[in-house]
Design a protein around this motif. Structure first.
Motif, mmCIF file in Angstrom:
data_model
loop_
_atom_site.group_PDB
_atom_site.id
_atom_site.type_symbol
_atom_site.label_atom_id
_atom_site.label_comp_id
_atom_site.label_asym_id
_atom_site.label_seq_id
_atom_site.Cartn_x
_atom_site.Cartn_y
_atom_site.Cartn_z
ATOM 1 N N MET A 59 12.193 3.658 0.911
ATOM 2 C CA MET A 59 10.848 3.672 0.335
ATOM 3 C C MET A 59 10.708 2.563 -0.698
ATOM 4 N N GLU A 60 9.554 1.915 -0.697
ATOM 5 C CA GLU A 60 9.310 0.809 -1.620
ATOM 6 C C GLU A 60 7.818 0.716 -1.923
ATOM 7 N N TYR A 61 7.487 -0.069 -2.962
ATOM 8 C CA TYR A 61 6.100 -0.329 -3.367
ATOM 9 C C TYR A 61 5.866 -1.835 -3.314
ATOM 10 N N ILE A 62 4.708 -2.230 -2.755
ATOM 11 C CA ILE A 62 4.353 -3.644 -2.685
ATOM 12 C C ILE A 62 2.915 -3.810 -3.177
ATOM 13 N N LEU A 63 2.602 -5.032 -3.616
ATOM 14 C CA LEU A 63 1.231 -5.363 -4.005
ATOM 15 C C LEU A 63 0.475 -5.787 -2.753
ATOM 16 N N LEU A 64 -0.466 -4.964 -2.323
ATOM 17 C CA LEU A 64 -1.183 -5.216 -1.074
ATOM 18 C C LEU A 64 -2.382 -6.135 -1.266
ATOM 19 N N HIS A 65 -3.110 -5.972 -2.366
ATOM 20 C CA HIS A 65 -4.324 -6.762 -2.589
ATOM 21 C C HIS A 65 -4.532 -6.916 -4.090
ATOM 22 N N ALA A 66 -5.044 -8.085 -4.491
ATOM 23 C CA ALA A 66 -5.308 -8.355 -5.911
ATOM 24 C C ALA A 66 -6.637 -9.073 -6.042
ATOM 25 N N GLN A 67 -7.476 -8.542 -6.896
ATOM 26 C CA GLN A 67 -8.762 -9.170 -7.227
ATOM 27 C C GLN A 67 -8.866 -9.199 -8.752
ATOM 28 N N GLU A 68 -8.354 -10.279 -9.304
ATOM 29 C CA GLU A 68 -8.284 -10.363 -10.763
ATOM 30 C C GLU A 68 -9.684 -10.418 -11.360
ATOM 31 N N PRO A 69 -9.832 -9.833 -12.565
ATOM 32 C CA PRO A 69 -8.833 -9.063 -13.334
ATOM 33 C C PRO A 69 -9.064 -7.561 -13.243
ATOM 34 N N ILE A 70 -9.852 -7.115 -12.265
ATOM 35 C CA ILE A 70 -10.331 -5.737 -12.288
ATOM 36 C C ILE A 70 -9.656 -4.840 -11.270
ATOM 37 N N LEU A 71 -9.231 -5.380 -10.112
ATOM 38 C CA LEU A 71 -8.782 -4.523 -9.016
ATOM 39 C C LEU A 71 -7.433 -4.986 -8.479
ATOM 40 N N TYR A 72 -6.526 -3.999 -8.320
ATOM 41 C CA TYR A 72 -5.227 -4.226 -7.678
ATOM 42 C C TYR A 72 -4.946 -3.029 -6.771
ATOM 43 N N VAL A 73 -4.396 -3.308 -5.587
ATOM 44 C CA VAL A 73 -4.059 -2.254 -4.628
ATOM 45 C C VAL A 73 -2.552 -2.304 -4.382
ATOM 46 N N VAL A 74 -1.881 -1.171 -4.620
ATOM 47 C CA VAL A 74 -0.434 -1.043 -4.433
ATOM 48 C C VAL A 74 -0.198 -0.078 -3.273
ATOM 49 N N ARG A 75 0.686 -0.469 -2.362
ATOM 50 C CA ARG A 75 0.984 0.373 -1.198
ATOM 51 C C ARG A 75 2.397 0.942 -1.304
ATOM 52 N N LYS A 76 2.506 2.218 -0.979
ATOM 53 C CA LYS A 76 3.797 2.897 -0.858
ATOM 54 C C LYS A 76 4.147 2.979 0.628
ATOM 55 N N GLN A 77 5.307 2.463 1.000
ATOM 56 C CA GLN A 77 5.671 2.401 2.415
ATOM 57 C C GLN A 77 7.166 2.643 2.591
ATOM 58 N N HIS A 78 7.519 2.982 3.821
ATOM 59 C CA HIS A 78 8.932 3.187 4.172
ATOM 60 C C HIS A 78 9.351 2.046 5.095
ATOM 61 N N ARG A 79 10.359 1.303 4.667
ATOM 62 C CA ARG A 79 10.817 0.148 5.441
ATOM 63 C C ARG A 79 11.980 0.566 6.344
ATOM 64 N N HIS A 80 11.794 0.283 7.630
ATOM 65 C CA HIS A 80 12.851 0.546 8.608
ATOM 66 C C HIS A 80 13.673 -0.713 8.881
ATOM 67 N N SER A 81 13.007 -1.861 8.872
ATOM 68 C CA SER A 81 13.682 -3.147 9.070
ATOM 69 C C SER A 81 12.813 -4.216 8.419
ATOM 70 N N GLN A 82 13.184 -5.462 8.600
ATOM 71 C CA GLN A 82 12.405 -6.531 7.994
ATOM 72 C C GLN A 82 11.001 -6.631 8.596
ATOM 73 N N GLN A 83 10.827 -6.252 9.850
ATOM 74 C CA GLN A 83 9.523 -6.362 10.501
ATOM 75 C C GLN A 83 8.821 -5.019 10.684
ATOM 76 N N GLN A 84 9.492 -3.900 10.498
ATOM 77 C CA GLN A 84 8.903 -2.594 10.781
ATOM 78 C C GLN A 84 8.814 -1.768 9.497
ATOM 79 N N VAL A 85 7.570 -1.366 9.154
ATOM 80 C CA VAL A 85 7.326 -0.519 7.982
ATOM 81 C C VAL A 85 6.308 0.545 8.366
#
Length: 246
Positions: A59-85
């Protein structure tokens, strides 16, 4: 506790939020949305580069979208491999406040419950207007409901006028005073008001009185001379009677 009904923020971080440190802000210990068993916490403790997340699984967290300075979207995902989440949840940060984005099931469920509640309220209100009598049958009656609303209704308090309205009224009053000047004037503060026509200097009043007297004296002389001429034109008998009476 339902995570869709809570939020979190840290006032010390809000002025300095940016795409470079928003994940550090999200990984604060007091954030209830952050799972401390994720790969981000391992990298943070070992002081590794964030790029090492692609080589790890879990399990990991990544920054999915950023619209400075008001909006940021963080995604929680499970990584199985480098290409599969597999995405697990999304969190959006608006003005420094963290919320969990609702899933499709929660959105549809909320909309359906709201629609059903409004429909049920409409049927209940319609049922309160219906009347029935064995000899008449069914009919609608709205007068009782309207009377109750009128009796129970309260008058709204009067709103105070704004500064713009008061200044606008003063301007209109000033224009009216210029077009229609007052008939009385007050020379000094505390004195009695004086009519505008009589508000003249003493010299002007004296000159006006002299002019009026000079206009009256010729008329008096003319009237006296006219009376004498009338007496001279009368016959001797009438003149004798007038002299005796005088």
């Amino acid at each position: 506790e339902n995570p869709l009904s809570i939020s979190w923020h840290d006032s010390a971080w809000i002025p300095m939020l940016s795409p470079a440190n928003v994940l550090d802000y999200f990984s604060e210990r007091t954030n209830p949305f952050y799972d401390k068993s994720c790969n981000n916490e391992i990298i943070k403790m070992q002081r590794l580069s964030p790029e090492q997340l692609n080589n790890m699984t879990g399990m990991e967290y990544i920054l999915l979208h950023a619209q400075e300075p008001i909006l940021y979207v963080v995604r929680k995902q499970h990584r199985h491999s480098q290409q599969q989440v597999t995405p697990l949840a999304d969190y959006y940060i608006i003005a420094g406040v963290v919320y969990q984005a609702p899933d499709l099931y929660s959105v549809l469920n909320s909309r359906l419950l709201t629609s059903l509640h409004n429909i049920q309220s409409a049927f209940d209100e319609a049922l309160s207007y219906s009347r029935y009598h064995p000899s008449k049958g069914y009919w609608w009656e709205f007068k009782d409901k309207e009377d109750k609303k009128r009796e129970g209704g309260k008058k709204k308090p009067e709103e105070m006028s704004s500064a713009f309205q008061r200044q606008r009224v003063d301007m209109l009053l000033g224009e009216l005073a210029d077009k229609f000047p007052p008939k009385f004037a007050q020379p000094k503060r505390g004195d009695q008001p004086v009519p505008v026509e009589e508000d003249r200097k003493p010299g002007e009043q004296a000159a006006q009185v002299k002019e009026e007297k000079s206009e009256d004296t010729p008329n008096q002389n003319h009237s006296s001379s006219g009376s004498r001429s009338n007496q001279s034109m009368q016959p001797p008998e009438k003149r004798m009677k007038l002299s005796k009476q005088s």
